[in-house]
Design an enzyme around this catalytic site. Structure first.
Site, mmCIF file in Angstrom:
data_model
loop_
_atom_site.group_PDB
_atom_site.id
_atom_site.type_symbol
_atom_site.label_atom_id
_atom_site.label_comp_id
_atom_site.label_asym_id
_atom_site.label_seq_id
_atom_site.Cartn_x
_atom_site.Cartn_y
_atom_site.Cartn_z
ATOM 1 N N HIS A 122 0.819 -1.213 0.000
ATOM 2 C CA HIS A 122 0.000 0.000 0.000
ATOM 3 C C HIS A 122 0.856 1.269 0.000
ATOM 4 O O HIS A 122 0.361 2.356 -0.248
ATOM 5 C CB HIS A 122 -0.971 -0.001 1.194
ATOM 6 C CG HIS A 122 -0.349 0.356 2.506
ATOM 7 N ND1 HIS A 122 0.139 -0.589 3.379
ATOM 8 C CD2 HIS A 122 -0.150 1.556 3.115
ATOM 9 C CE1 HIS A 122 0.606 0.002 4.462
ATOM 10 N NE2 HIS A 122 0.452 1.311 4.322
ATOM 11 N N ASP A 153 0.341 -7.722 1.875
ATOM 12 C CA ASP A 153 0.656 -6.284 1.865
ATOM 13 C C ASP A 153 2.169 -6.062 1.931
ATOM 14 O O ASP A 153 2.667 -5.248 2.701
ATOM 15 C CB ASP A 153 -0.040 -5.549 3.015
ATOM 16 C CG ASP A 153 0.068 -4.026 2.847
ATOM 17 O OD1 ASP A 153 0.251 -3.569 1.703
ATOM 18 O OD2 ASP A 153 -0.006 -3.313 3.858
ATOM 19 N N GLY A 232 2.974 7.050 7.806
ATOM 20 C CA GLY A 232 4.307 7.315 7.264
ATOM 21 C C GLY A 232 5.326 6.297 7.741
ATOM 22 O O GLY A 232 6.374 6.114 7.133
ATOM 23 N N ASN A 233 5.015 5.606 8.850
ATOM 24 C CA ASN A 233 5.891 4.550 9.339
ATOM 25 C C ASN A 233 5.727 3.254 8.549
ATOM 26 O O ASN A 233 6.576 2.363 8.639
ATOM 27 C CB ASN A 233 5.614 4.235 10.811
ATOM 28 C CG ASN A 233 6.362 5.134 11.757
ATOM 29 O OD1 ASN A 233 5.856 6.158 12.169
ATOM 30 N ND2 ASN A 233 7.582 4.756 12.080
ATOM 31 N N SER A 234 4.625 3.124 7.813
ATOM 32 C CA SER A 234 4.343 1.871 7.107
ATOM 33 C C SER A 234 5.536 1.439 6.259
ATOM 34 O O SER A 234 6.107 2.226 5.521
ATOM 35 C CB SER A 234 3.124 2.044 6.200
ATOM 36 O OG SER A 234 1.961 2.227 6.962
#
Length: 281
Positions: A122, A153, A232-234
């Site tokens: 994502h 994912d 934003g850490n993803s």
């Protein structure tokens, strides 16, 4: 006459009792004196001195050394953490118009010296998508997603670069509840790049239901952590104090306000190995 005899008898009994008590005390005193008199004590062999405990001192030194080692490891690991965006110029902030998914603002980790980067699908988009990678030294590269899996994912992106500092993938099956872990990522965008937070492993083997755009999916075998993870850490790593990656953080999914869950790193490692054998990275 009879009264005198009784009085005399009473006096004799008192004297006898007193004499018996005094005799016992005398014998006891003599025994104690004799016993301790024969104990040889050489005063030159005994010293009394004040000794200060070093337990606290040693604990402080150990904690300082441990903290220094962790800081060194984190600094080294951060060299392998990158920023990712789907837009070439997005203002580098999650406060820009659009959300995390549309902007693709997120994080990734370099997993090979020749430019392969592991992240979330994502964040990067699906296979053959183009995204933009910013290294820790601020160098920017165009990246191409060469592998992705919607169910997991996860994605692998390739940039044309060599001699990169890459991160080691650890064994997530050995993780234990209560262990300290560290999260590294780019919360709120790359302007806050390589932010480090810490927490513990809160639970393992979690399963969640995902509902997005009328699509329903399930993810299982997930790890829950209370390390602070923001948009934003993803795609960033969740690591042991020794610098090995446990899982890729998946900050889209929330079990409670601060508890985040991470998609299985053993899936990441297995998928990467399969891709490696196929492509000969």
């Amino acid at each position: 006459m009879k009264a005198k005899r009784i009085k005399r008898k009473s006096t004799i009994q008192r004297l006898t009792t007193t004499t018996l008590i005094l005799s016992i005390l005398f014998v006891t005193t003599a025994y104690i004196h004799y016993t301790y008199k024969n104990i040889d004590i050489n005063s030159t062999n005994y010293k009394t001195e004040k000794v200060q405990s070093t337990a606290f001192e040693q604990t402080v030194e150990n904690e300082e050394e441990k903290s220094k080692n962790i800081a060194d490891t984190l600094e080294e690991t951060m060299e392998s953490v990158v920023g990712i965006s789907k837009l070439k110029d997005n203002g580098s902030s999650i406060f820009s118009n659009g959300n995390e998914t549309s902007l693709g603002l997120g994080t990734g980790v370099i997993i090979s010296e020749n430019g392969y980067i592991l992240s979330n699908e994502h964040v990067t988009g699906g296979k053959y998508s183009i995204c933009y990678i910013t290294l820790g030294n601020s160098k920017k590269y165009d990246g191409t997603v060469v592998w992705s899996d919607t169910d997991l994912d996860l994605s692998i992106t390739k940039i044309e670069a060599k001699n990169l500092k890459y991160i080691n993938l650890g064994n997530s099956s050995e993780v234990r509840i209560g262990e300290t872990v560290y999260a590294i990522g780019n919360p709120i965008g790359f302007e806050f790049r390589r932010t480090v937070t810490s927490g513990i492993i809160s639970s393992k083997n979690r399963s969640i239901k995902l509902e997005e755009e009328n699509n329903v999916a399930y993810m299982s075998d997930l790890i829950q952590t209370d390390a602070t993870i923001n948009p934003g850490n993803s795609g960033g790593p969740l690591i042991y104090p020794n610098g090995e990656v446990i899982r890729n953080k998946h900050s889209k999914n929330i079990l409670s306000r601060r508890n985040r869950i991470c998609n299985p790193h053993k899936c990441s490692k297995t998928s990467y190995k399969k891709f490696y054998r196929k492509k000969h990275i």
